[in-house]
Design an enzyme around this catalytic site. Structure first.
Site, PDB file in Angstrom:
ATOM      1  N   LEU A  29      -8.798   5.865   0.829  1.00 37.47           N
ATOM      2  CA  LEU A  29      -8.825   6.930  -0.172  1.00 37.47           C
ATOM      3  C   LEU A  29      -7.274   7.017  -0.778  1.00 37.47           C
ATOM      4  O   LEU A  29      -7.249   7.717  -1.896  1.00 37.47           O
ATOM      5  CB  LEU A  29      -9.114   8.355   0.464  1.00 37.47           C
ATOM      6  CG  LEU A  29     -10.670   8.148   0.879  1.00 37.47           C
ATOM      7  CD1 LEU A  29     -10.877   9.576   1.637  1.00 37.47           C
ATOM      8  CD2 LEU A  29     -11.460   8.312  -0.225  1.00 37.47           C
ATOM      9  N   ARG A  30      -6.634   6.313  -0.470  1.00 42.94           N
ATOM     10  CA  ARG A  30      -5.041   6.528  -0.857  1.00 42.94           C
ATOM     11  C   ARG A  30      -5.203   6.285  -2.467  1.00 42.94           C
ATOM     12  O   ARG A  30      -4.338   6.948  -3.164  1.00 42.94           O
ATOM     13  CB  ARG A  30      -3.883   5.556  -0.449  1.00 42.94           C
ATOM     14  CG  ARG A  30      -2.685   6.026  -0.333  1.00 42.94           C
ATOM     15  CD  ARG A  30      -1.540   4.896   0.015  1.00 42.94           C
ATOM     16  NE  ARG A  30      -1.878   4.731   1.556  1.00 42.94           N
ATOM     17  CZ  ARG A  30      -0.985   5.105   2.505  1.00 42.94           C
ATOM     18  NH1 ARG A  30      -0.016   6.139   2.061  1.00 42.94           N
ATOM     19  NH2 ARG A  30      -0.970   4.805   3.644  1.00 42.94           N
ATOM     20  N   GLY A  31      -5.805   5.164  -3.113  1.00 44.52           N
ATOM     21  CA  GLY A  31      -5.800   4.794  -4.241  1.00 44.52           C
ATOM     22  C   GLY A  31      -6.285   6.119  -5.124  1.00 44.52           C
ATOM     23  O   GLY A  31      -5.582   6.572  -6.103  1.00 44.52           O
ATOM     24  N   ASP A  84       0.838  -1.111   0.111  1.00 45.47           N
ATOM     25  CA  ASP A  84       0.047   0.031  -0.064  1.00 45.47           C
ATOM     26  C   ASP A  84       0.974   1.383  -0.075  1.00 45.47           C
ATOM     27  O   ASP A  84       0.353   2.397  -0.536  1.00 45.47           O
ATOM     28  CB  ASP A  84      -0.814  -0.012   1.299  1.00 45.47           C
ATOM     29  CG  ASP A  84      -2.060   1.014   1.223  1.00 45.47           C
ATOM     30  OD1 ASP A  84      -2.746   1.025   0.055  1.00 45.47           O
ATOM     31  OD2 ASP A  84      -1.950   1.783   2.084  1.00 45.47           O
ATOM     32  N   THR A 101      -3.700   8.795  -5.364  1.00 44.37           N
ATOM     33  CA  THR A 101      -2.598   8.574  -6.006  1.00 44.37           C
ATOM     34  C   THR A 101      -3.010   8.516  -7.675  1.00 44.37           C
ATOM     35  O   THR A 101      -2.011   9.180  -8.169  1.00 44.37           O
ATOM     36  CB  THR A 101      -2.046   7.250  -5.725  1.00 44.37           C
ATOM     37  OG1 THR A 101      -2.003   6.921  -4.282  1.00 44.37           O
ATOM     38  CG2 THR A 101      -0.948   6.877  -6.467  1.00 44.37           C
TER      39      THR A 101
END
Lengths: 588, 336
Positions: free
Chosen positions: B273-275, B192, B278
């Site tokens: 929410l990182r996806g 991740d 990014t």
């Protein structure tokens, strides 16, 4: 050459002459070729090879190192003793950092190389132009070998295992040291025609040699060979030798698509195909469209390679494709991970230093900052370092023995008809459990007349799943053979410091004896015999009964093994994982 | 150490090259994971990347790559501010066998022994601050080093409490990892941390393969000529990256594309929410690189697999079919 024995004697002598050819070519351009990977037990043959290497290598005898070498020796570090004595930092020069000239390291016991060391040596080979590694690999098991990251960077892979000592006696001339020196000077002038480069690349593609490092190394080998024979342009001979020495040994994988096909119907008893006729169609299928256009060079090379392939190679390939091609590549890496070694904890001061080993470096570190002060307080002291009791640090380790769960799956007809699918489902569930705990897993299946290690110990789960879903069902129940295979795996694992445990999924209705003959009572006895053996070795195990209704045979087996017995719950997979977990955590 | 193979001379492997360029433009994208076969130019690309990165300004003599001599820096705090010097963006190798001491830093035994001073010797995390940290064979990295990296990359600082030292310093770096998935899996937490993940394989086109070998050969036999031949290409690329960095702040994503992103992530059930973030950052960096004012759907389609494939909530046993899943979801979201 001097061997006039039967066919296989000739083949073995050929092994030897190839090994010598690799030796000569390597000496011309050691750093460009990266090195040599020698698979061989200790013995006169390997010694003969190494002697010749030391005799003709112009840079002097290679430096011998072992995988246990520490980083300071390889890459340089602080020389504690000298630093203390001189009162200023004194650094040691590492074997790799020494940039003076070309160096060849002789890596003994290469199969014990940790992935970390392999990666650092690989980086050193990539990074500067003066390092070469000759790896002496004494591994016996297929997965016990030099890590792939380093292997891939060594141009020559030779196997001396089967070369009889007699072959090594022969006095095949190798070039003298002077000839090598002359060849080195000539090497820079050797030109490469674009065609040759293309030919080698195409050939590597046709032979399904993975990656692009191989054709490039082959090209360099061809150039070195040409230089050795006084040429400044490549000839067919140079290319052939290069292909033979660099590409052919890497032909360890059938093309990916074919591997899949091979995996689904494993046919252990299909008649061994004749290597040579088989070789050609294989390549033609793959490359026919491309080869038709540029027939010439590659075809000649292909023939050369086909002729020099060791007999039985293709059989081995097929077997490997069905079994453990990529898992093998993985084995070396995953298995030697840090969990085996126990993680070093920060050292601690203690009042009872006699109880445990002293961590010398940490103790020195602890004492070091105070030396100036203590010296002032005790100017008369002769001791080079002034220690106080408080400085003493003891070693502490956190042993985290890795675990290996060996799944033994009954794929016989009696199970297949009923609950093989469910058993597979259960295993998948257990596998994902194992994944989250970072355990290693291995997979053994038995059906028909024998057992098969579908997956040697690995951490790669994707592999496990692929092998499992391809597992066909049907046939008799050679339970004892399955247990025997699993026991062998467990023993090897224990010898390496992992803690093995067994999960056996069967209905217990054995009907094939350990020698492969059908005999129901005998088979049952054989299985119980092995069960007792497993108990004697105190391997934690469990028997999961896959019969439709829980029955006597499986529970009897469990009793003999001292195993936990568990009927495969109907549609209750979570109960199963809980039970397995409880068993595996049981102290051995 | 010989000069690295020029980045622009790498044949093919567009997904990998794009991902690396995008993180060079916007380091907050958070690094690249390159998974694939051996001998496909993974490490070559990362090493070549160093030449494309713009230099950074650091306090002279500061081992922590400190930008302004702030109070947080163990070296600069309490000193009269030294002058700033320019140095190349660090690209630091983290070797697999590295010790914890080497990575996090430890008591400077040299100074302790010779001067009797208790000083801190910065480790690789300090060296990599404001630059790139590269781990080859990242999937074989020992667990306790992974923990260290996770902690540092989550907090942006490195804390050392050992040997009677108590030191913390900034450690913000872009993590670049490469490896071969057949050799073992990566812990999901570490997975991740990588912004983008790309898959590389040996080129299937024979012509492309030949070109790879040809260039490699030219590089090794006539390095000077090869480097000077490719220097203009590398310079051009460096300028484009520079220009993109300047332009980046002006790139705005439209509401429509934001919505597409969100829908895509919901569709895929991507964790956290990182996806999404990014993906958005990567799209903006790509737009800046291509001289556009705002990212479009083509960029979404192109970058979604890299940004999301490693974040799908997956059964660890699932085949590497996540690329297919992402592409399918993209089709669905983009179809009117």
């Amino acid at each position: 050459m001097t061997d006039t024995g039967p066919d296989n004697g000739v083949a073995e002598a050929a092994h030897w002459s190839r090994a010598l050819a690799a030796l000569s070519v390597f000496c011309v351009d050691p750093s460009g070729l990266g090195g040599v990977w020698i698979r061989s037990p200790v013995g006169p043959v390997r010694d003969a090879w190494c002697h010749r290497l030391a005799a003709i290598l112009p840079d002097g005898a290679p430096r011998r190192i072992t995988p246990m070498i520490d980083d300071a020796a390889l890459f340089g570090g602080l020389d504690l003793a000298a630093t203390l004595a001189k009162g200023r930092p004194v650094r040691t020069r590492g074997l790799v950092d020494n940039k003076a000239d070309t160096r060849t390291l002789l890596l003994a016991m290469a199969e014990r190389t940790s992935p970390g060391l392999a990666a650092r040596l690989a980086g050193a080979i990539d990074g500067d132009n003066t390092l070469a590694v000759v790896a002496l690999d004494e591994g016996i098991e297929r997965d016990e070998r030099l890590p792939a990251s380093l292997r891939d960077r060594l141009a020559f892979h030779i196997d001396l295992t089967d070369v009889p000592p007699k072959a090594a006696d022969d006095v095949t001339p190798v070039p003298t040291r002077n000839e090598i020196v002359t060849a080195r000077r000539r090497l820079k002038q050797v030109d490469t025609a674009a065609d040759d480069l293309e030919a080698l690349t195409r050939l590597a593609a046709a032979l399904a040699v993975p990656g692009l490092r191989a054709p490039y190394l082959a090209l360099r080998a061809a150039r070195a060979h040409a230089a050795l024979f006084g040429r400044t342009a490549l000839e067919a001979d140079d290319l052939q030798i290069a292909a033979d020495l660099v590409l052919a040994p890497r032909l360890t994988a059938l093309p990916e698509s074919e591997m899949e096909e091979e995996t689904s119907p494993p046919e252990p008893d299909s008649p061994p195909p004749d290597p040579e006729p088989n070789q050609d169609p294989e390549i033609d299928e793959d490359e026919s469209d491309r080869l038709t256009e540029q027939r010439l060079p590659e075809e000649i090379l292909l023939q050369a390679i086909a002729a020099s392939l060791p007999p039985g190679l293709l059989d081995r390939l097929r077997a490997a494709a069905g079994r453990s091609r990529s898992a093998n590549q993985s084995g070396a890496g995953r298995k030697r991970l840090g969990t085996m070694r126990g993680r070093r904890l920060p050292s601690r001061r203690s009042n009872r230093p006699a109880m445990r080993p002293i961590d010398v470096v940490e103790t020195l570190k602890a004492a070091a900052p105070w030396q100036a002060v203590r010296r002032r307080l005790a100017p008369e002291s002769e001791a080079p370092v002034l220690f106080h009791r408080d400085d003493i640090r003891l070693k502490r380790f956190q042993e985290q023995s890795a675990r290996l769960v060996i799944f033994v799956v009954d794929a016989s007809g009696s199970t297949a008809l009923t609950r093989l699918a469910e058993a597979k489902g259960a295993i998948e569930l257990l596998l994902s459990e194992a994944y989250s705990r970072r355990d290693q897993i291995a997979l053994v299946a038995f059906r028909g007349t024998g057992a098969q290690v579908l997956l040697p110990p690995t951490g790669a789960l994707v592999q496990a799943k692929r092998r499992l879903s391809a597992l066909p069902g049907g046939g008799a129940t050679p339970l004892a053979a399955g247990l025997k295979a699993a026991f062998a795996l467990a023993e090897t694992a224990a010898a390496r410091g992992t803690t093995p445990s067994l999960a056996i999924l069967t209905d217990g209705k054995a009907n094939i004896r350990i020698d492969g003959t059908p005999d129901r009572p005998g088979a049952s006895n054989d299985a119980k015999e092995l069960g007792r053996l497993i108990r004697a070795y105190n391997i934690p195990s469990m028997v999961i009964d896959t019969a439709v209704r829980p029955q006597a045979p499986a529970s009897e087996l469990a009793r003999e093994m001292g195993a936990h017995y568990l009927p495969l719950p109907q549609g209750r997979a979570d109960a199963l994982t809980d039970a397995v977990d409880a068993t595996l955590r049981r102290p051995a | 150490m010989k000069a690295p193979f020029p980045f622009s001379a790498i044949v093919g492997q567009d997904e990998m090259k794009t991902a690396l360029i995008l993180t060079a433009i916007d380091p907050t994208i958070g690094g690249v994971l390159v998974f694939g076969d051996r001998g496909t130019g993974k490490s070559t690309a990362v090493r070549g990347l160093a030449a494309l990165l713009p230099p950074i300004q650091v306090v002279e003599g500061c081992p922590f790559n400190c930008a302004d001599g702030s109070e947080n820096c163990p070296h600069c705090a309490g000193r009269t501010p030294a002058s700033l010097v320019e140095k190349p963006t660090p690209v630091i190798d983290l070797p697999l066998g590295a010790t914890e001491d080497r990575v996090a830093g430890a008591l400077d035994i040299e100074r302790a022994l010779t001067k009797g001073e208790k000083a801190f010797e910065p480790g690789l995390l300090a060296e990599a601050h404001r630059g790139f940290l590269y781990i080859d064979e990242v999937n074989l990295l020992e667990d306790h080093l992974v923990d260290l990296l996770l902690d540092a990359s989550a907090s942006g600082e490195n804390a050392v409490e050992r040997d009677g030292l108590s030191i913390r310093h900034d450690a913000r770096f872009v993590l670049v990892g490469s490896g071969n998935p057949e050799e073992g899996d990566l812990r999901p937490q570490l997975l991740d941390r990588f912004g983008l993940s790309v898959e590389v394989r040996s080129p299937s086109e024979i012509e492309e393969r030949i070109e790879v070998v040809r260039r490699r050969d030219a590089f090794d036999t006539k390095p000077k000529k090869f480097l000077s031949d490719w220097a203009p290409e590398d310079a051009k690329l460096r300028e484009r990256i520079d220009a993109a960095r300047r332009r980046l702040a002006k790139v705005k994503a439209s509401d429509a594309i934001l919505k597409d992103c969100a829908r895509l992530c919901i569709e895929l059930g991507a964790d956290g929410l990182r996806g999404e973030l990014t993906l958005l950052r990567a799209m903006r960096a790509l737009a800046a690189f291509e001289g556009k004012r705002s990212p479009n759907r083509a960029a979404l389609k192109r970058l979604a697999p890299s940004a999301l494939r490693h974040r799908l909530r997956r059964d660890p046993l699932d085949e590497a079919g996540s690329t297919v899943r992402v592409n399918r979801a993209v089709e669905e979201v983009l179809s009117p």
